[in-house]
Design an enzyme around this catalytic site. Structure first.
Site, mmCIF file in Angstrom:
data_model
loop_
_atom_site.group_PDB
_atom_site.id
_atom_site.type_symbol
_atom_site.label_atom_id
_atom_site.label_comp_id
_atom_site.label_asym_id
_atom_site.label_seq_id
_atom_site.Cartn_x
_atom_site.Cartn_y
_atom_site.Cartn_z
ATOM 1 N N ASP A 305 0.861 -1.184 0.000
ATOM 2 C CA ASP A 305 0.000 0.000 0.000
ATOM 3 C C ASP A 305 0.903 1.243 0.000
ATOM 4 O O ASP A 305 2.133 1.149 0.118
ATOM 5 C CB ASP A 305 -0.987 -0.027 1.171
HETATM 6 C C1 BGC Z 1 -5.128 3.133 0.137
HETATM 7 C C2 BGC Z 1 -5.306 2.111 -0.954
HETATM 8 C C3 BGC Z 1 -5.176 2.758 -2.305
HETATM 9 C C4 BGC Z 1 -3.848 3.463 -2.371
HETATM 10 C C5 BGC Z 1 -3.590 4.120 -3.699
HETATM 11 C C6 BGC Z 1 -3.891 3.991 -0.051
HETATM 12 O O1 BGC Z 1 -3.848 5.055 0.820
HETATM 13 O O2 BGC Z 1 -5.070 2.475 1.392
HETATM 14 O O3 BGC Z 1 -6.543 1.479 -0.817
HETATM 15 O O4 BGC Z 1 -5.301 1.803 -3.303
HETATM 16 O O5 BGC Z 1 -3.799 4.455 -1.375
HETATM 17 O O6 BGC Z 1 -4.396 5.228 -3.894
#
Ligand code: BGC
Length: 758
Positions: A305
């Site tokens: 993530d």
């Molecule tokens: C979130 C994810 C997301 C990623 C990219 C993160 O902060 O937890 O779910 O896919 O950002 O935007």
């Protein structure tokens, strides 16, 4: 006399014709594989070809280029363009993918840099969070789960994929398949609610929708199952917080929707931000290697993530960036989103033997395989002329309206307050969300635009004419001031009936949007009480991203429609339901508690040694609240009524590997056509480990004409009956099982049983 064509020309023409026919067939093929369609598989010979091509790449790439394939950076969000420094990395072969880079022209421009200006010539991969729509915004995922119609989720994901791919996006960070039993957690809005079974069905449906049976197609994208894993178990519902949970819970609650995604052929996984039992998910070899790779045989790519690798330092398990990179890669995280620990320290880690070449190459292989499976080596560019024609297509909007109406749940409807009378000429439309375009889309709106949204006010003005609608906001969504209440009350008093649209601002759910109290924001309940006190007829529509504690409204409002955040077609869909053009048939995918003190509350609780007994103080209960929820999982009303009868369970006794068929009749006993969701729950009466009081094992949503009756059948097999014994083995134990066929988890329904013999 015409001369025969030379062989080489004939072969070329035949190949061109075959290719054209295949493309046409693919474009004409129906969306979605349908429930139970096989997982996307690359033909064996093609798979071998791909692996051989990757071997070739690996033999030629430098360590920096390999690390580059594992790097993902965040392009400029508002414009969707890569920044100059990022394009420079592309030129140097040191950037494999981006996040938020999108738009056909933008992505083609960046792709040209990768393929024409770098010596490496490996196509770039463009990822984006396409969660519930790209430009056409569909209901938030929690809403779609309320439809109990996986085909609806599959269809919305397919449309989102088509729009996204036309805009140059290859890879979505969806579906989010985190089960959670804590509505304080803001990200509950992104998933399918509290139940593992329902969540698994929706997980597979969304993967099929995004990917189809071949995500190399120009109308599909690669999907990501996220967040691996147990992110929804955050202590106290506070986002990113610690998770400490037994392996039993991991396997019974949190893993199954991910397993369903793997079985549906999901292309990738994303690690979660949280720790699991002391080890952050991004550096957790148990979940990333033992379970995902060794047990499940997953061969897709695994991405961290956002900055989660560097966050291993804040977690306190890595001393510095190099340490974080080493831990993450060795545990099985392959692509680094936004932080750059691997790119910066990978070469040194390799030289020092802290990571191995085999591990590095394995990760690069998974990235290149994803690029091959997406067809990027054959078709790196997107057709710029298609984008505008496809985004926001009227057919997409129609489907968004249909699915939004299908996702709404009628929580309460005393005395048939809904649907509104067709004779209404003057309606008051009040409340903070009645005309708020941005709020109706909810969180994670892809490339959605507030100006596209039809509000409830717009839709009613369309239906009744501007003079038929008296609109007054009352207060904004946070509702800190009662200054506008007077106008709202005047509107209510001067109308035949009022529609009161309450709920949360869109930003109050989603990431980093946990709440410690989940009631109506600010003074919204005060506004509602004042409207109630006018004595005029009214109904409540809720737009929110989580269950709310609405005890007062549940006791006093004549009718409550849970609309969630319905998306671009919000107002039309709400009007369709309120005016009775669509008969609501959704059911809650999550429990509504009476108070936050009851959280976590879910229907499939364990029995305890002292189940609640009103006659005995020393049983499991609260002194100040009933145990029961305000609205149960599976609850939802209709404008018509249904009756169940004729339960049959056959055979009455079976072996551990046998199957049992459970069927019953459902009949529409009212005067309108309507939908019922027939639900099958199961309980293993006596087992070596405790079992939930009820567990969902099947459901079907049906549409019935007045008086019509249909038989619904469910088949239970080994997977449905199995439990994990005390040693963690999956077994079916002999003994009695109870089944219920019902219309809500808290309704008695029809009860029967069968025996599993030893
Ligand atoms: C979130 C994810 C997301 C990623 C990219 C993160 O902060 O937890 O779910 O896919 O950002 O935007």
């Amino acid at each position: 006399m015409s001369r025969p064509l030379p062989a080489v020309v004939r072969i070329a023409l035949a190949a061109a014709l075959a290719a054209a026919l295949i493309t046409l067939a693919l474009l004409l093929a129906p969306r979605g594989g349908g429930p139970g369609s096989p997982a996307p598989a690359v033909a064996q010979d093609r798979a071998a070809e791909i692996e051989a091509a990757i071997d070739d790449w690996l033999a030629r790439m430098t360590v920096e280029q390999k690390l580059g394939q594992l790097q993902q950076l965040d392009a400029d969000f508002p414009t969707g363009r890569l920044r100059d420094d990022q394009l420079q990395l592309v030129r140097e072969g040191r950037l494999g993918s981006t996040l938020n880079g999108r738009g056909a022209a933008n992505t083609n421009a960046a792709q040209r840099v990768a393929l024409e200006e770098s010596s490496l010539r490996i196509p770039l991969l463009f990822a984006f969070d396409v969660i519930h729509g790209y430009r056409t915004v569909f209901p938030v995922p929690l809403a779609e789960a309320s439809s109990w119609d996986p085909a609806a989720a599959e269809s919305s994901a397919a449309i989102a994929a088509e729009e996204a791919r036309a805009a140059g996006v290859h890879w979505t960070f969806a579906p989010m398949v985190d089960v959670t039993r804590d509505p304080r957690w803001g990200r509950i809005v992104e998933g399918a609610g509290e139940d593992t079974y329902l969540g698994s069905v929706f997980s597979a449906a969304r993967v099929r929708g995004f990917q189809g049976d071949d995500y190399a197609r120009p109308d599909r994208v690669a999907a990501t199952a996220k967040h691996w894993v147990a992110y929804g178990g955050a202590e106290a519902g506070r986002d990113y917080n610690t998770v400490d949970t037994s392996e039993r819970r991991l396997r019974e609650w949190y893993f199954p929707p991910f397993r369903a995604a793997v079985d549906a052929g999901v292309a990738s996984f994303m690690t979660s931000f949280n720790e699991i039992n002391g080890v952050p998910a991004t550096a957790n070899p148990f979940v990333l290697r033992d379970v995902l790779r060794d047990e499940w045989g997953f061969d897709g790519a695994v991405i961290s993530d956002y900055t989660a690798i560097r966050e291993l330092i804040a977690h306190g398990v890595a001393a510095d960036d190099a340490d974080a990179a080493q831990l993450a890669l060795n545990a099985g995280t392959e692509i680094e989103m936004v932080s750059r620990t691997l790119a910066e320290h990978g070469a040194r880690l390799l030289a020092e033997g802290r990571i191995s070449e085999a591990t590095l190459d394995g990760a690069v292989r998974d990235v290149l395989r994803l690029k091959y499976r997406l067809g990027l080596f054959d078709r790196p560019y997107v057709d710029e002329s298609r984008e505008q024609a496809i985004l926001n297509d009227p057919a997409h909007r129609r489907e968004a309206r249909r699915i939004a109406a299908r996702s709404m749940v009628l929580l309460k409807n005393d005395g048939g307050a809904l649907p509104l009378s067709p004779n209404l000429r003057r309606v008051a439309l009040v409340g903070p969300l009645a005309d708020s375009q941005v709020d109706m889309m909810g969180t994670w709106i892809g490339d959605g635009k507030a100006e596209d949204v039809v509000t409830v006010r717009d839709a009613f003005e369309d239906e009744l004419g501007r003079r038929g609608v008296r609109y007054a906001q009352g207060c904004d969504a946070e509702c800190r001031s009662a200054g506008g209440f007077g106008n709202a009350l005047a509107a209510v008093r001067s109308s035949q009936a009022a529609v009161v649209v309450l709920g949360e601002p869109w930003s109050w759910s989603g990431e980093a949007s946990s709440r410690s109290r989940i009631d109506l924001p600010g003074r919204q309940e005060q506004l509602l009480r004042a409207i109630d006190a006018t004595g005029r007829p009214y109904v409540v529509v809720l737009m929110n991203g989580r269950p709310l504690t609405i005890d007062w409204a549940a006791r006093h409002a004549p009718a409550i429609l849970e609309a969630w955040y319905p998306g671009t077609e919000a107002g039309n869909a709400v009007a369709d339901v309120l005016l009775g053009k669509v008969n609501p048939g959704g059911k809650l995918p999550v429990t509504f508690p009476r108070s936050t003190g009851q959280i976590p509350i879910h229907y499939d609780e364990k029995p305890t040694g002292r189940p609640f007994d009103p006659a005995n103080k020393y049983t499991s209960k609260y002194l100040d609240s009933p145990n029961t929820p305000l609205y149960a999982f599976g609850h939802g009303l209709s404008y018509t009524t249904f009756a169940l009868s004729g339960l049959s369970v056959s055979p009455a006794s079976t072996s551990a590997d046998g199957t049992v068929t459970v069927s019953a009749q459902v009949r529409n006993t009212g005067r309108r056509t309507g939908d019922e969701v027939v639900q099958l729950y199961l309980r293993d009466q006596v087992a070596s480990v405790t079992r939930p009081v009820r567990a969902l094992r099947g459901f079907e949503r049906l549409t019935l004409e007045p008086g019509e009756s249909r038989t619904v059948s469910f088949r239970l097999d080994r997977d449905d009956l199995a439990l994990l014994d005390a040693r963690g083995q999956s077994v079916v134990e002999p003994g009695a099982f109870t089944v219920w066929v019902t219309t809500s988890s808290d309704a008695p329904g029809l009860r029967g049983g069968f025996e599993v013999t030893g």
